[in-house]
Design an enzyme around this catalytic site. Structure first.
Site, PDB file in Angstrom:
ATOM      1  N   GLN A   1      -8.771  -3.503   6.752  1.00 56.13           N
ATOM      2  CA  GLN A   1     -10.067  -2.951   6.342  1.00 56.13           C
ATOM      3  C   GLN A   1     -10.041  -1.437   6.427  1.00 56.13           C
ATOM      4  O   GLN A   1      -9.395  -0.874   7.289  1.00 56.13           O
ATOM      5  CB  GLN A   1     -11.174  -3.485   7.245  1.00 56.13           C
ATOM      6  CG  GLN A   1     -11.422  -4.959   6.991  1.00 56.13           C
ATOM      7  CD  GLN A   1     -12.696  -5.408   7.649  1.00 56.13           C
ATOM      8  OE1 GLN A   1     -13.685  -4.698   7.630  1.00 56.13           O
ATOM      9  NE2 GLN A   1     -12.666  -6.577   8.235  1.00 56.13           N
TER      10      GLN A   1
ATOM     11  N   GLN B   1      -5.231  -0.441  10.765  1.00 59.16           N
ATOM     12  CA  GLN B   1      -4.562  -0.231   9.481  1.00 59.16           C
ATOM     13  C   GLN B   1      -5.655  -0.107   8.441  1.00 59.16           C
ATOM     14  O   GLN B   1      -6.618  -0.864   8.464  1.00 59.16           O
ATOM     15  CB  GLN B   1      -3.679  -1.431   9.129  1.00 59.16           C
ATOM     16  CG  GLN B   1      -2.468  -1.582   9.998  1.00 59.16           C
ATOM     17  CD  GLN B   1      -1.379  -0.584   9.672  1.00 59.16           C
ATOM     18  OE1 GLN B   1      -1.538   0.243   8.783  1.00 59.16           O
ATOM     19  NE2 GLN B   1      -0.294  -0.642  10.427  1.00 59.16           N
ATOM     20  N   SER B   2      -5.465   0.828   7.524  1.00 61.36           N
ATOM     21  CA  SER B   2      -6.553   1.068   6.578  1.00 61.36           C
ATOM     22  C   SER B   2      -6.646   0.017   5.500  1.00 61.36           C
ATOM     23  O   SER B   2      -7.676  -0.580   5.276  1.00 61.36           O
ATOM     24  CB  SER B   2      -6.373   2.422   5.916  1.00 61.36           C
ATOM     25  OG  SER B   2      -6.734   3.400   6.825  1.00 61.36           O
ATOM     26  N   THR B   3      -5.583  -0.205   4.792  1.00 56.64           N
ATOM     27  CA  THR B   3      -5.699  -1.103   3.650  1.00 56.64           C
ATOM     28  C   THR B   3      -4.653  -2.191   3.755  1.00 56.64           C
ATOM     29  O   THR B   3      -3.717  -2.111   4.544  1.00 56.64           O
ATOM     30  CB  THR B   3      -5.456  -0.344   2.339  1.00 56.64           C
ATOM     31  OG1 THR B   3      -4.123   0.153   2.380  1.00 56.64           O
ATOM     32  CG2 THR B   3      -6.426   0.786   2.147  1.00 56.64           C
TER      33      THR B   3
END
Ligand SMILES: [Zn+2]
Length: 695
Positions: A69, A27-29
Site C-alpha cells: 500500500q 513497502q510502497s507499491t
C-alpha cells in the site's frame, strides 16, 4: 549524527528494555514488494540492531501489514494505525524502521506519531541512528527529516512532471489512447487499422448526430444488436480488445474525449485534497487544461463537430439540473416542455399529465418552491390550449409572405454589401496605381544620385505596404460578407411553404414537432389570472403576447342542447332543480353526453348559462323564508313557525331541501300564548313588550 543529544547507549533505559521493540516494515507499491527485496532485507536487519541494543529476539514485534500500500496517508493503512495504537498505550520501548522519518510520509501523520512517542517515552531507531523524541534536539532533527522527506517527494514529483509537461506541450507525450485510435511503431497516432473497430466508433458518432442523445445512441446500438470495442487497461490481458454492449457512460466517455476529434490534450483532470488525507479527481473546464492542440492527429470527427457535441451534451445535462432551462424534447405530448417559464416567480415550469377520455393532456406546473418548502404550488395551468395557440402562432409567423419579406431584407443587405465591395476594390486599384508610379519614378532616377534614389525607394516601399494592407482588407471583408445562394433561398422558401403541413401532419412524430418548437422559440412565460397570459420569445428576438380564456371544465365542453337550456329557464319559474330533472326526463331530454338529467347537472347548467335559481325568482316575487320574515317583523322565528303551523301563511315549495318560502304576513296577526319554561318566558316577555312599545 547525534552529537547534540546524549550518547546512544545512555538513551536506552531499563524501562525501554522492559517494553517491546516494534519493527515497522513498509513497502510502497506492489511492484516494490515484488522487485525491491533489497530494501526489505535492510528493514529486517534493523532487528539485529535492536537486539544489539539489549532487546531480546522475542521482544521484537514485526508490523508489515502495509505491504503493497502506498504511504501517502495513514487512513488506509492498518499497520500504521496499529503501530500508533501500540505506542500510545505505552507498550513500545522503541520503534524501528528504515528511513524512519518516512514512517508516515505526510506531515500530519508524522508529527502525530512523534507526539505520541514523546508522551509515552518511546525511542525511535532508523539506519541513521537512535532518537529520543523527549529530547529537544532529537525531536528537532526528526521533525526536519519529516519535512525533508515531504519536500523530497514534492521535488521528485515536480521533476517527473516537468519532463512530462515539456513533452505534452509539444504534443509528443505518449498517453493511453481511447479505443479506435492506436500508435504506429513511429509513435504517430492513427485510426485503428482494424476495420471493425474503426467502423463501430464512426457509427457511434453518426448515431449520436442522428438521434441527438447519448441514451438514444445506446438504444440504437441495442436494437441493432451492435457491440462496442474496449481495450483492457490493466492486468494480464492488458491491451487486449474485448467487445461488449455499449453503455451510457461509454457513449459519454467517447463523446467527451477530444482525441476522437484529432486533438491532443493534457491536464484535463487535476487532483484536489479531500478530507481524510485522500485526493479526489476533478475535471477542469477546458480553458484551464494545461495543453490542448487541435488537429494534432487524424480523428473520427472534426473539432467543430466535437464542439457541437459538447454543446448538445451540456444542453442535455442541464435538463437534469434544478432549473430545467431548455430541456431537450422528451416523450409526452406537452409541446412547451422545458420552455415554459412561470409568470409569477420566473422559475421553469414542469409538466404533469392528466388523462381525459383516454388522451393525455398536459398541465404546466410551477412547483419548485412547493416541493422544497412543502407549501402550495405556485401555479398550475391546463396546457392543451396553450400548446395549440403557440403552434398556431408559429404557423402564422412562418408564412411564405413573412419569409419573402425576410429574404427581401437580405437582398437589400446584399446589395449594400456589393456597393461596399466595389468601394474596397477601388481602394486596392488606387494602391496598385500608386505602387506602379513609385516604381517607375525609382527606376527613372539616376542611381548615382543617392539621396534622391533613397527617398524614392522608401516611397516605393511605402506604396507596396499600403497595397498589401488594402488587398488584405479587401479579402477579409469579402470572406465575411454572406450572400444567400439561390439554392439556400429556394430551400428557405420551400420550408416556409412546407412548415404548416409538416407541423400539422399527424404522421410527424411529436418528438420532431417539439424539436421544431425548440428551434424557433426561446421560451414561453405563462401566467394565470382570470385568463391565461402567454408571452412568447422567438429565437429571432421577436416577442408575442397572447391571452387565452381559462379552459372550460369537462361538463362545459359537452355542451347542453339549446332547447334544454330554454326549458330549464322556463321551468325554474315554478320548479326546483330535482323537479325540473324529473319533468325533462319525462319529456325525453338527456344531457349533452346522453346521460339522464339529475338535480346537480341542472344546477351546473343554470350556473353556466347564468339562469337565476328558483329561490332567487321567488324572492323577486316578494317571498321570504321563515327567518327572514321574523327578522323583517322583529319577532322570534318561533312565532312565525306557529303562524305557519296554524295555516296563517301562504307560501311555495322553494328548494330540494324541502324548505318553503312565504309571502310577508300582515303585521297584526295574533301572537301565540303558549306555556314555556320560566327563563324563556322572561326573554319572550321582554321581546314582546319591546315590540308592543315599538308598535
Ligand atoms: Zn412560480
Amino acid at each position: 549524527m547525534n552529537t547534540l543529544g546524549p550518547p546512544t547507549a545512555m538513551k536506552v533505559t531499563a524501562e525501554h528494555l522492559r517494553r517491546n521493540a516494534y519493527l515497522y516494515v513498509r513497502q510502497s507499491t506492489l511492484r516494490q514488494v515484488l522487485t525491491n527485496t533489497e530494501s526489505t532485507h535492510r528493514q529486517y536487519d534493523l532487528r539485529g540492531r535492536a537486539i544489539a541494543l539489549g532487546w531480546t529476539a522475542e521482544q521484537v514485534v514485526i508490523i508489515d501489514t502495509d505491504q503493497g500500500q502506498s504511504g501517502a496517508s495513514a487512513t488506509d493503512r492498518d499497520g500504521f494505525q496499529r503501530l500508533v495504537a501500540e505506542v500510545s498505550m505505552g507498550r513500545a520501548g522503541i520503534v524501528l524502521g528504515l528511513e524512519v522519518s518516512r514512517l508516515a510520509r505526510n506531515n500530519a501523520d508524522w508529527h502525530r506519531l512523534l507526539e505520541i512517542c514523546a508522551l509515552s517515552q518511546t525511542l525511535i531507531l532508523d539506519e541513521d541512528g537512535l532518537y529520543d523524541p523527549c529530547n529537544f534536539n532529537d525531536r528537532l532533527l526528526l521533525g526536519l527529516k519529516g519535512t525533508m522527506s515531504e519536500a523530497e517527494l514534492h521535488l521528485l514529483k515536480g521533476r517527473l512532471r516537468g519532463g512530462v509537461l515539456s513533452k505534452a506541450r509539444r504534443g509528443e507525450l505518449i498517453q493511453p489512447l481511447p479505443v479506435g485510435l492506436v500508435y504506429t511503431s513511429a509513435g504517430k497516432v492513427v485510426l485503428d487499422p482494424d476495420a471493425g473497430v474503426q467502423q463501430t466508433v464512426a457509427h457511434l458518432f453518426a448515431t449520436f448526430t442522428a438521434t441527438g442523445s447519448a441514451l438514444a445512441t445506446v438504444k440504437a446500438f441495442k436494437s441493432q444488436d451492435l457491440r462496442f470495442p474496449r481495450r483492457i487497461g490493466s492486468g494480464e490481458r492488458k491491451g487486449e480488445l474485448v467487445w461488449g454492449p455499449l453503455e451510457h457512460s461509454g457513449v459519454l466517455r467517447v463523446l467527451h474525449n477530444p482525441r476522437y476529434a484529432g486533438a491532443f490534450f493534457y491536464g484535463r483532470h487535476t487532483h484536489r485534497p479531500a478530507p481524510g488525507g485522500k485526493t479526489t479527481v476533478v475535471t477542469l473546464p477546458r480553458d484551464q487544461w494545461t495543453v490542448l492542440i487541435t488537429d494534432a492527429h487524424p480523428g473520427y470527427i472534426t473539432w467543430e463537430q466535437y464542439e457541437a457535441n459538447q454543446n448538445r451534451l451540456a444542453e442535455l445535462a442541464v435538463a437534469h439540473g434544478p432549473n430545467r432551462r431548455h430541456g431537450p424534447p422528451r416523450e409526452g405530448p406537452a409541446l412547451l416542455q422545458g420552455l415554459a417559464v412561470c409568470g409569477v416567480c420566473g422559475r421553469r415550469m414542469t409538466v404533469r399529465y392528466h388523462t381525459r377520455h383516454g388522451t393525455h393532456l398536459p398541465d404546466y406546473i410551477c412547483q419548485n418552491d412547493g416541493i422544497r418548502t412543502a407549501t402550495a404550488i405556485c401555479q398550475a395551468i391546463p396546457g392543451a390550449g396553450i400548446d395549440s395557440a403557440v403552434g398556431q402562432l408559429l404557423i402564422d409567423t412562418l408564412t411564405p409572405l413573412a419569409l419573402e419579406t425576410a429574404l427581401a431584407v437580405a437582398d437589400e443587405l446584399a446589395t449594400r454589401a456589393d456597393d461596399a465591395d466595389r468601394l474596397r476594390a477601388t481602394t486596392v486599384k488606387r494602391a496598385q496605381y500608386h505602387t506602379e508610379q513609385a516604381r517607375r519614378r525609382y527606376l527613372a532616377v539616376d542611381p548615382t544620385n543617392r539621396l534622391v534614389a533613397d527617398a524614392l525607394e522608401a516611397d516605393w516601399n511605402n506604396a507596396l505596404r499600403e497595397l498589401a494592407e488594402a488587398t488584405d482588407d479587401y479579402e477579409r471583408a469579402k470572406a465575411t460578407a454572406t450572400t444567400l445562394t439561390d439554392t439556400q433561398r429556394q430551400r428557405i422558401t420551400a420550408l416556409a411553404a412546407d412548415f404548416p403541413t409538416l407541423f400539422n401532419d399527424p404522421a410527424t412524430p411529436l418528438r420532431e414537432r417539439k424539436r421544431i418548437v425548440r428551434l424557433l422559440i426561446e421560451d414561453v412565460t405563462i401566467r394565470r389570472d382570470k385568463a391565461i397570459t402567454i408571452h412568447i420569445r422567438l429565437k429571432g428576438g421577436q416577442h408575442h403576447t397572447m391571452t387565452l380564456p381559462m379552459p372550460l371544465a369537462s361538463w362545459q365542453l359537452r355542451k347542453t342542447p339549446d332547447e334544454v337550456v330554454a326549458a330549464i329557464d322556463e321551468l325554474t319559474e315554478e320548479h326546483t332543480d330535482s323537479q325540473i330533472a324529473a319533468i325533462l326526463e319525462q319529456r325525453g331530454f338527456t344531457s349533452g353526453t346522453g346521460q339522464p338529467l339529475h338535480a346537480r347537472l341542472i344546477r351546473q347548467i343554470r350556473t353556466a348559462y347564468q339562469l337565476r335559481s328558483h329561490t332567487e325568482r321567488l324572492r323577486e316575487q316578494g317571498l321570504l323564508t321563515l327567518n327572514e320574515i321574523a327578522r323583517r317583523l322583529g319577532i322570534s322565528p318561533n312565532t312565525v313557525k306557529t303562524w305557519r303551523d296554524a295555516g296563517l301563511l301562504t307560501g311555495r315549495f322553494a328548494n330540494d331541501k324541502g324548505e318553503y318560502m312565504y309571502h310577508l304576513p300582515p303585521a297584526d296577526l295574533p301572537r301565540p300564548r303558549i306555556g314555556r319554561p320560566p327563563r324563556d318566558r322572561t326573554i319572550q316577555t321582554t321581546s314582546a313588550s319591546t315590540t308592543r312599545s315599538a308598535v
